[in-house]
Design a protein around this motif. Structure first.
Motif, PDB file in Angstrom:
ATOM      1  N   LEU A   1       0.688  -1.156  -0.047  1.00 56.02           N
ATOM      2  CA  LEU A   1      -0.062   0.126   0.055  1.00 56.02           C
ATOM      3  C   LEU A   1       0.758   1.315  -0.005  1.00 56.02           C
ATOM      4  CD1 LEU A   1      -2.828  -0.991   2.773  1.00 56.02           C
ATOM      5  CD2 LEU A   1      -2.863  -0.868   0.117  1.00 56.02           C
ATOM      6  N   GLU A   2       1.850   1.188   0.708  1.00 54.06           N
ATOM      7  CA  GLU A   2       2.873   2.531   0.984  1.00 54.06           C
ATOM      8  C   GLU A   2       3.756   2.560  -0.207  1.00 54.06           C
ATOM      9  OE1 GLU A   2       4.611   2.086   4.677  1.00 54.06           O
ATOM     10  OE2 GLU A   2       2.707   2.080   5.715  1.00 54.06           O
ATOM     11  N   THR A   3       3.952   1.712  -1.103  1.00 49.98           N
ATOM     12  CA  THR A   3       4.770   1.825  -2.248  1.00 49.98           C
ATOM     13  C   THR A   3       4.084   1.748  -3.570  1.00 49.98           C
ATOM     14  OG1 THR A   3       5.159  -0.451  -2.346  1.00 49.98           O
ATOM     15  CG2 THR A   3       6.762   0.884  -1.124  1.00 49.98           C
ATOM     16  N   GLY A   4       2.736   1.762  -3.437  1.00 58.99           N
ATOM     17  CA  GLY A   4       1.894   1.654  -4.712  1.00 58.99           C
ATOM     18  C   GLY A   4       1.775   3.058  -5.139  1.00 58.99           C
ATOM     19  N   PRO A   5       0.878   3.265  -6.404  1.00 57.39           N
ATOM     20  CA  PRO A   5       0.541   4.657  -7.095  1.00 57.39           C
ATOM     21  C   PRO A   5      -0.342   5.501  -6.090  1.00 57.39           C
ATOM     22  CG  PRO A   5      -0.574   2.636  -8.029  1.00 57.39           C
ATOM     23  CD  PRO A   5       0.407   2.044  -7.081  1.00 57.39           C
ATOM     24  N   PHE A   6      -0.955   4.703  -5.131  1.00 59.35           N
ATOM     25  CA  PHE A   6      -2.011   5.698  -4.210  1.00 59.35           C
ATOM     26  C   PHE A   6      -1.617   5.712  -2.876  1.00 59.35           C
ATOM     27  CE2 PHE A   6      -4.722   3.570  -7.448  1.00 59.35           C
ATOM     28  CZ  PHE A   6      -5.123   4.701  -8.048  1.00 59.35           C
ATOM     29  N   SER A   7      -0.117   5.507  -2.583  1.00 60.35           N
ATOM     30  CA  SER A   7       0.363   5.686  -1.391  1.00 60.35           C
ATOM     31  C   SER A   7       0.041   6.719  -0.406  1.00 60.35           C
ATOM     32  CB  SER A   7       1.908   5.528  -1.395  1.00 60.35           C
ATOM     33  OG  SER A   7       2.451   6.596  -2.233  1.00 60.35           O
ATOM     34  N   VAL A   8      -0.017   7.861  -1.073  1.00 57.03           N
ATOM     35  CA  VAL A   8      -0.727   9.043  -0.348  1.00 57.03           C
ATOM     36  C   VAL A   8      -1.878   8.949   0.487  1.00 57.03           C
ATOM     37  CG1 VAL A   8      -2.072  10.098  -2.166  1.00 57.03           C
ATOM     38  CG2 VAL A   8      -0.853  11.668  -0.513  1.00 57.03           C
ATOM     39  N   LEU A   9      -2.801   7.925  -0.035  1.00 58.25           N
ATOM     40  CA  LEU A   9      -4.056   7.827   0.761  1.00 58.25           C
ATOM     41  C   LEU A   9      -3.975   7.137   2.270  1.00 58.25           C
ATOM     42  CD1 LEU A   9      -6.059   6.328  -2.069  1.00 58.25           C
ATOM     43  CD2 LEU A   9      -6.160   8.720  -1.328  1.00 58.25           C
ATOM     44  N   TYR A  10      -2.773   6.311   2.182  1.00 67.81           N
ATOM     45  CA  TYR A  10      -2.632   5.704   3.564  1.00 67.81           C
ATOM     46  C   TYR A  10      -1.577   6.191   4.529  1.00 67.81           C
ATOM     47  CZ  TYR A  10      -4.642   2.236   0.441  1.00 67.81           C
ATOM     48  OH  TYR A  10      -5.398   1.904  -0.307  1.00 67.81           O
ATOM     49  N   ALA A  11      -1.694   5.986   5.740  1.00 68.81           N
ATOM     50  CA  ALA A  11      -0.470   6.367   6.653  1.00 68.81           C
ATOM     51  C   ALA A  11       0.627   5.422   6.751  1.00 68.81           C
ATOM     52  CB  ALA A  11      -1.461   6.208   8.084  1.00 68.81           C
ATOM     53  N   ASN A  12       1.649   6.296   7.081  1.00 70.04           N
ATOM     54  CA  ASN A  12       3.010   5.817   7.106  1.00 70.04           C
ATOM     55  C   ASN A  12       3.206   4.978   8.354  1.00 70.04           C
ATOM     56  OD1 ASN A  12       5.753   5.362   7.406  1.00 70.04           O
ATOM     57  ND2 ASN A  12       6.077   7.161   6.070  1.00 70.04           N
ATOM     58  N   SER A  13       3.329   3.535   8.013  1.00 71.40           N
ATOM     59  CA  SER A  13       3.299   2.696   9.364  1.00 71.40           C
ATOM     60  C   SER A  13       4.616   2.809  10.032  1.00 71.40           C
ATOM     61  CB  SER A  13       2.943   1.236   8.770  1.00 71.40           C
ATOM     62  OG  SER A  13       3.773   0.874   7.919  1.00 71.40           O
ATOM     63  N   GLU A  14       5.527   2.961   9.327  1.00 70.96           N
ATOM     64  CA  GLU A  14       6.949   3.042   9.856  1.00 70.96           C
ATOM     65  C   GLU A  14       7.184   3.910  10.913  1.00 70.96           C
ATOM     66  OE1 GLU A  14       9.060   0.325   9.906  1.00 70.96           O
ATOM     67  OE2 GLU A  14       7.583  -0.545   8.349  1.00 70.96           O
ATOM     68  N   ALA A  15       6.445   5.182  10.535  1.00 73.10           N
ATOM     69  CA  ALA A  15       6.725   6.365  11.295  1.00 73.10           C
ATOM     70  C   ALA A  15       5.794   6.195  12.642  1.00 73.10           C
ATOM     71  CB  ALA A  15       6.364   7.668  10.584  1.00 73.10           C
ATOM     72  N   LEU A  16       4.551   5.522  12.332  1.00 70.56           N
ATOM     73  CA  LEU A  16       3.588   5.518  13.346  1.00 70.56           C
ATOM     74  C   LEU A  16       4.146   4.303  14.380  1.00 70.56           C
ATOM     75  CD1 LEU A  16       0.059   5.647  11.283  1.00 70.56           C
ATOM     76  CD2 LEU A  16       1.201   7.230  12.558  1.00 70.56           C
ATOM     77  N   TYR A  17       4.621   3.526  13.892  1.00 76.60           N
ATOM     78  CA  TYR A  17       5.250   2.442  15.102  1.00 76.60           C
ATOM     79  C   TYR A  17       6.327   3.018  15.928  1.00 76.60           C
ATOM     80  CZ  TYR A  17       3.345  -2.033  13.673  1.00 76.60           C
ATOM     81  OH  TYR A  17       2.521  -3.103  13.580  1.00 76.60           O
ATOM     82  N   LYS A  18       7.003   4.090  15.428  1.00 74.29           N
ATOM     83  CA  LYS A  18       7.888   4.782  16.197  1.00 74.29           C
ATOM     84  C   LYS A  18       7.123   5.590  17.385  1.00 74.29           C
ATOM     85  CE  LYS A  18      11.429   5.293  12.802  1.00 74.29           C
ATOM     86  NZ  LYS A  18      12.086   6.325  11.958  1.00 74.29           N
ATOM     87  N   HIS A  19       6.247   5.956  17.030  1.00 76.93           N
ATOM     88  CA  HIS A  19       5.475   6.845  18.010  1.00 76.93           C
ATOM     89  C   HIS A  19       4.334   6.280  18.749  1.00 76.93           C
ATOM     90  CE1 HIS A  19       8.029  10.078  16.795  1.00 76.93           C
ATOM     91  NE2 HIS A  19       7.868   9.976  15.431  1.00 76.93           N
ATOM     92  N   THR A  20       4.114   5.023  18.767  1.00 78.25           N
ATOM     93  CA  THR A  20       3.046   4.509  19.315  1.00 78.25           C
ATOM     94  C   THR A  20       3.609   3.197  20.302  1.00 78.25           C
ATOM     95  OG1 THR A  20       2.505   2.991  17.566  1.00 78.25           O
ATOM     96  CG2 THR A  20       1.219   4.881  17.504  1.00 78.25           C
ATOM     97  N   THR A  21       2.631   3.025  21.311  1.00 80.28           N
ATOM     98  CA  THR A  21       3.080   1.877  22.427  1.00 80.28           C
ATOM     99  C   THR A  21       2.206   0.717  21.892  1.00 80.28           C
ATOM    100  OG1 THR A  21       1.165   2.257  23.892  1.00 80.28           O
ATOM    101  CG2 THR A  21       3.064   3.503  24.020  1.00 80.28           C
ATOM    102  N   LYS A  22       2.721  -0.761  22.484  1.00 77.31           N
ATOM    103  CA  LYS A  22       1.942  -1.909  22.174  1.00 77.31           C
ATOM    104  C   LYS A  22       0.578  -1.871  22.465  1.00 77.31           C
ATOM    105  CE  LYS A  22       2.231  -6.229  21.302  1.00 77.31           C
ATOM    106  NZ  LYS A  22       2.598  -6.879  20.032  1.00 77.31           N
TER     107      LYS A  22
END
Length: 129
Positions: free
Chosen positions: A75-96
């Motif tokens: 989803l994040e590397t496809g042509p519509f990637s702007v529609l989806y949240a960046n999961s790598e950045a979100l993982y850094k800033h969220t807890t379990k």
């Protein structure tokens, strides 16, 4: 055969309705607990995905924290990637705990919505008569 389908409908509709109700509560909790924190963070506020309507970023964040990693990469590397949240950045800033809440909310919302759609299709095909 008709009796089994009727029992299926009488069992699935209340379950899907309860799932919708619980997912509404989790939507508010997840938005207030996790997404509000991410919106205030200058590193993540622009990485929450496209917001079609107010609050859609809550679903984007829940999806990014819930779906399997291989799906997220597509989803994040496809042509519509702007529609989806960046999961790598979100993982850094969220807890379990944030991720568990996201997964419960997202999959309950998805499952109850799909069950409701299936019930409408089955009813339109007159399978419950």
């Amino acid at each position: 055969m008709v009796g089994y389908i009727s029992e299926f409908e009488s069992l699935m509709f209340p379950l899907a309705l309860a799932g919708c109700f619980i997912s509404m509560i989790l939507y508010i909790l997840f938005g207030q607990i996790t997404v509000k924190k991410l919106r205030k963070n200058s590193e993540t506020k622009n990485l929450l995905g496209l917001e079609y309507v107010s609050g859609w970023d809550i679903i984007n964040v829940a999806q990014a924290l819930s779906i399997p990693r291989s799906w997220r990469r597509k989803l994040e590397t496809g042509p519509f990637s702007v529609l989806y949240a960046n999961s790598e950045a979100l993982y850094k800033h969220t807890t379990k705990a944030d991720r568990v809440l996201a997964a419960v909310f997202y999959w309950l919302l998805t499952a109850s919505g799909l069950i409701m759609i299936l019930l409408v299709i089955f009813d339109a095909l007159a399978l419950f008569k």
